[in-house]
Design a protein around this motif. Structure first.
Motif, PDB file in Angstrom:
ATOM      1  N   THR A 177    -199.420 -38.856   7.021  1.00 34.31           N
ATOM      2  CA  THR A 177    -199.683 -38.074   5.819  1.00 34.31           C
ATOM      3  C   THR A 177    -201.174 -38.213   5.506  1.00 34.31           C
ATOM      4  OG1 THR A 177    -197.475 -38.601   5.047  1.00 34.31           O
ATOM      5  CG2 THR A 177    -199.031 -37.805   3.381  1.00 34.31           C
ATOM      6  N   LEU A 179    -204.146 -37.808   2.781  1.00 40.42           N
ATOM      7  CA  LEU A 179    -204.337 -37.714   1.337  1.00 40.42           C
ATOM      8  C   LEU A 179    -205.824 -37.771   1.000  1.00 40.42           C
ATOM      9  CD1 LEU A 179    -202.665 -37.693  -1.343  1.00 40.42           C
ATOM     10  CD2 LEU A 179    -203.032 -40.180  -1.426  1.00 40.42           C
ATOM     11  N   PRO A 186    -205.446 -36.896  -6.712  1.00 37.87           N
ATOM     12  CA  PRO A 186    -205.554 -36.856  -5.254  1.00 37.87           C
ATOM     13  C   PRO A 186    -204.825 -35.641  -4.711  1.00 37.87           C
ATOM     14  CG  PRO A 186    -204.760 -38.993  -6.000  1.00 37.87           C
ATOM     15  CD  PRO A 186    -204.755 -38.100  -7.204  1.00 37.87           C
ATOM     16  N   ARG A 187    -205.271 -35.174  -3.537  1.00 41.09           N
ATOM     17  CA  ARG A 187    -204.655 -33.968  -3.000  1.00 41.09           C
ATOM     18  C   ARG A 187    -204.066 -34.208  -1.615  1.00 41.09           C
ATOM     19  NH1 ARG A 187    -207.732 -28.445  -1.898  1.00 41.09           N
ATOM     20  NH2 ARG A 187    -209.267 -30.020  -1.345  1.00 41.09           N
ATOM     21  N   LEU A 188    -202.859 -33.710  -1.425  1.00 43.81           N
ATOM     22  CA  LEU A 188    -202.214 -33.784  -0.110  1.00 43.81           C
ATOM     23  C   LEU A 188    -202.879 -32.775   0.805  1.00 43.81           C
ATOM     24  CD1 LEU A 188    -199.755 -34.916   1.526  1.00 43.81           C
ATOM     25  CD2 LEU A 188    -198.549 -32.840   0.832  1.00 43.81           C
ATOM     26  N   LEU A 196    -194.160 -38.014   0.022  1.00 41.51           N
ATOM     27  CA  LEU A 196    -194.953 -37.896  -1.196  1.00 41.51           C
ATOM     28  C   LEU A 196    -194.468 -38.809  -2.314  1.00 41.51           C
ATOM     29  CD1 LEU A 196    -195.593 -34.130  -1.910  1.00 41.51           C
ATOM     30  CD2 LEU A 196    -197.250 -35.966  -1.580  1.00 41.51           C
ATOM     31  N   LEU A 199    -196.029 -42.120  -2.292  1.00 39.21           N
ATOM     32  CA  LEU A 199    -197.436 -42.099  -2.698  1.00 39.21           C
ATOM     33  C   LEU A 199    -197.577 -41.946  -4.206  1.00 39.21           C
ATOM     34  CD1 LEU A 199    -198.855 -39.776   0.086  1.00 39.21           C
ATOM     35  CD2 LEU A 199    -199.117 -42.246  -0.119  1.00 39.21           C
ATOM     36  N   ARG A 200    -196.755 -41.085  -4.794  1.00 36.69           N
ATOM     37  CA  ARG A 200    -196.825 -40.841  -6.240  1.00 36.69           C
ATOM     38  C   ARG A 200    -196.576 -42.103  -7.046  1.00 36.69           C
ATOM     39  NH1 ARG A 200    -193.269 -36.598  -5.776  1.00 36.69           N
ATOM     40  NH2 ARG A 200    -194.314 -34.639  -5.316  1.00 36.69           N
ATOM     41  N   THR A 203    -200.138 -43.332  -7.157  1.00 34.01           N
ATOM     42  CA  THR A 203    -201.242 -42.501  -7.656  1.00 34.01           C
ATOM     43  C   THR A 203    -200.878 -41.628  -8.846  1.00 34.01           C
ATOM     44  OG1 THR A 203    -200.629 -40.665  -6.219  1.00 34.01           O
ATOM     45  CG2 THR A 203    -202.137 -42.294  -5.299  1.00 34.01           C
ATOM     46  N   ILE A 206    -199.824 -35.670  -7.539  1.00 30.16           N
ATOM     47  CA  ILE A 206    -200.600 -35.325  -6.347  1.00 30.16           C
ATOM     48  C   ILE A 206    -200.619 -33.805  -6.223  1.00 30.16           C
ATOM     49  CG2 ILE A 206    -200.542 -35.359  -3.812  1.00 30.16           C
ATOM     50  CD1 ILE A 206    -199.458 -38.216  -3.987  1.00 30.16           C
TER      51      ILE A 206
END
Ligand code: TXA
Ligand code: MG
Length: 316
Positions: A177, A179, A186-188, A196, A199-200, A203, A206
């Motif tokens: 992934t 990022l 942050p942007r995927l 995701l 990650l969320r 962060t 996203i």
């Protein structure tokens, strides 16, 4: 001609010798096999682009053995990076950060960023440690074709690679992934092995990738071209598998029962499906089918990475 070797002491020694000499070595990672080159050798990097037929605007990910080594490539180590690294490295997460001003050309983008990750495969980590080099490594396949999840896939796609370390099949079977941490939120840039949701938790929100599908250096993730990850056969995504009216022989890729001689039934669990996807596409190509009918996976977030790869593979 490639030599495929076991990643024992002798295999690693040969790999390090080649890398230090400014050439390239394919090695296993937990996602897919990578084509590694000394990130500081212009000659080695040029060899990666030549062998893959990769367009020069598409930057490479740099693989390192530790968070400290990753920080050295960055001008700014952003908020969230430490916690993401602590939670997910070594592992299938690539972070895009502002590149250090001391860096050479490797992985350069118009935005002045660099993509880094610490891979979670013991052989990859041993190679990084034994060579003492940061390794720029794209997937070890010809540009636009299916990524390799075995040493055999690598030599089929890139027969000129001097050495392949054979670490068996890649566990995740789909790329990391990616990022972008230079933005808030942050942007995927590329959905991949790491979901995701995980990650969320670190962060918060996203942003999803742009819908822009033109090619070129100015895209936020230059490599996410519309057609990519493609088998030789024509791939068609469909809700209903009806092989009758298509160019024969027809292969079928599904996650539920389906008929036909060239049939790959994958798991209905997205992680297990991803782990087998590229190997199944390679097998269908090897069977020389003209068309591959793919049962469309559910439109849920868990299937994001698989759907992304299938959509690109189907783009004509
Ligand atoms: O799982 C993986 O990430 C595998 C293994 C070998 O580590 N590597 C891989 O590399 O998939 P590659 O080159 O096939 O894909 C790298 C992706 C491309 O889409 C590229 O455009 C993007 O990462 N990328 C690299 N540097 C970037 C940057 N600075 N900013 C945005 N995107 C970047
Ligand atoms: Mg690739």
């Amino acid at each position: 001609m490639s030599a495929v070797v076991r990643p024992d002491a002798d295999g690693l020694r040969r790999a390090v010798e080649i890398l230090r000499g400014g050439s390239v070595v394919a090695f296993p990672t937990e996602t897919v096999y990578g084509l590694g080159a000394d990130a500081f050798s212009a000659t080695a990097i040029a060899e990666v682009y030549r062998l893959k037929h990769r367009p020069s605007w598409n930057p490479l990910i740099v693989h390192v053995g530790s968070v400290e080594a990753a920080r050295e490539l960055a001008e700014v180590w952003p908020e969230h990076a430490d916690e993401l690294a602590a939670r997910f490295w070594p592992g299938p997460l690539t972070l895009v950060v502002q590149r250090s001003r001391r860096l050479n050309e490797v992985g350069r983008t118009a935005a002045g960023t660099i993509a880094v990750r610490v891979p979670g495969h013991p052989v990859a980590l041993e190679l990084l440690a034994a060579s003492g080099l940061p390794l720029a490594a794209p997937s070890a396949n010809r540009s636009e074709s299916i990524s390799p999840t075995t040493a055999q896939h690598v030599i089929q796609s890139l027969p000129e690679v001097p050495l392949v370390l054979d670490g068996g099949p890649s566990g995740w079977g789909i790329e990391s992934t990616v990022l972008d941490l230079t933005r808030t939120p942050p942007r995927l840039l590329r959905p991949g092995a790491l979901p995701l949701r995980a990650l969320r938790e670190v962060t918060g929100p996203i942003a999803l990738p742009d819908e822009d599908v033109t090619d070129g250096a100015n895209r936020s993730s230059p490599g996410m071209s519309r057609r990519h990850y493609a088998p030789r056969a024509k791939l068609i995504l469909t809700e209903k598998i009806e092989p009758d009216r298509l160019a024969a022989p027809v292969g079928v890729l599904a996650y539920e029962g389906a008929d036909g001689p060239y049939r790959e039934i994958l798991s209905a669990d997205p992680r297990e499906y991803a782990a087998d996807l590229y190997a199944a596409l390679h097998r269908l190509d090897d069977a020389r089918v003209a068309t591959i009918l793919v049962q469309e996976p559910p439109r849920t977030e868990d299937w994001l990475a698989v759907r992304d790869r299938l959509t690109r593979a189907a783009a004509g």
